[in-house]
Design a protein around this motif. Structure first.
Motif, mmCIF file in Angstrom:
data_model
loop_
_atom_site.group_PDB
_atom_site.id
_atom_site.type_symbol
_atom_site.label_atom_id
_atom_site.label_comp_id
_atom_site.label_asym_id
_atom_site.label_seq_id
_atom_site.Cartn_x
_atom_site.Cartn_y
_atom_site.Cartn_z
ATOM 1 N N UNK A 96 0.849 -1.185 0.000
ATOM 2 C CA UNK A 96 0.000 0.000 0.000
ATOM 3 C C UNK A 96 0.887 1.239 0.000
ATOM 4 N N UNK A 97 0.339 2.305 -0.508
ATOM 5 C CA UNK A 97 1.043 3.576 -0.500
ATOM 6 C C UNK A 97 0.904 4.189 0.885
ATOM 7 N N UNK A 98 2.019 4.601 1.456
ATOM 8 C CA UNK A 98 2.005 5.193 2.787
ATOM 9 C C UNK A 98 1.976 6.711 2.687
ATOM 10 N N UNK A 99 2.731 7.219 1.712
ATOM 11 C CA UNK A 99 2.790 8.647 1.443
ATOM 12 C C UNK A 99 3.369 8.812 0.048
ATOM 13 N N UNK A 100 3.423 10.000 -0.452
ATOM 14 C CA UNK A 100 3.979 10.243 -1.780
ATOM 15 C C UNK A 100 5.399 9.690 -1.855
ATOM 16 N N UNK A 101 5.617 8.738 -2.749
ATOM 17 C CA UNK A 101 6.955 8.197 -2.951
ATOM 18 C C UNK A 101 7.380 7.106 -1.993
ATOM 19 N N UNK A 102 6.471 6.638 -1.128
ATOM 20 C CA UNK A 102 6.806 5.568 -0.181
ATOM 21 C C UNK A 102 5.695 4.537 -0.162
ATOM 22 N N UNK A 103 6.099 3.269 -0.090
ATOM 23 C CA UNK A 103 5.114 2.188 -0.076
ATOM 24 C C UNK A 103 5.493 1.172 0.986
ATOM 25 N N UNK A 104 4.469 0.566 1.580
ATOM 26 C CA UNK A 104 4.682 -0.530 2.515
ATOM 27 C C UNK A 104 4.477 -1.832 1.765
ATOM 28 N N UNK A 105 5.318 -2.798 2.059
ATOM 29 C CA UNK A 105 5.154 -4.142 1.519
ATOM 30 C C UNK A 105 5.168 -5.098 2.705
ATOM 31 N N UNK A 106 4.219 -6.022 2.728
ATOM 32 C CA UNK A 106 4.179 -7.030 3.776
ATOM 33 C C UNK A 106 4.109 -8.406 3.135
ATOM 34 N N UNK A 107 4.888 -9.330 3.673
ATOM 35 C CA UNK A 107 4.856 -10.734 3.275
ATOM 36 C C UNK A 107 4.338 -11.497 4.489
ATOM 37 N N UNK A 108 3.395 -12.402 4.284
ATOM 38 C CA UNK A 108 2.867 -13.163 5.414
ATOM 39 C C UNK A 108 2.478 -14.566 4.986
ATOM 40 N N UNK A 109 2.460 -15.455 5.932
ATOM 41 C CA UNK A 109 2.118 -16.840 5.675
ATOM 42 C C UNK A 109 2.010 -17.593 6.988
#
Length: 104
Positions: A84-97
């Protein structure tokens, strides 16, 4: 560490240890962010962001694996990603299992 996107490992009995995850918030420097913004004017792939998200996925998986190893897991099943986009120019990535331990 075995990591699969499938919901099970046929022929490999195991016990579920619990959910594991790893996340990261990644950004690009101002120069690359500015050049990427210019790319949106003409269209096409924004390579700087493709690379950023690829790196973020690798970091997130690494953190997820560390969490699984701390539980004594042999594998992670049902790997999923979300971003997801957190702010302009920054994104969060999550890996889960689900961390699992193989039975004899």
């Amino acid at each position: 560490m075995l990591i699969v996107t499938t919901e099970s490992l046929p022929g490999r009995p195991y016990e579920a240890l619990g959910m594991v995850k790893g996340n990261v918030v990644q950004s690009k420097n101002f120069g690359k962010d500015f050049m990427s913004a210019m790319k949106t004017l003409v269209g096409g792939e924004v390579v700087a962001y493709t690379e950023m998200l690829s790196e973020a996925r690798q970091i997130a998986v690494g953190r997820m694996v560390k969490e699984a190893e701390a539980l004594g897991a042999d594998a992670v099943v049902c790997l999923r990603f979300a971003s997801s986009s957190v702010m302009q120019g920054a994104a969060e990535c999550i890996a889960y299992g689900t961390a699992v331990k193989f039975l004899q």
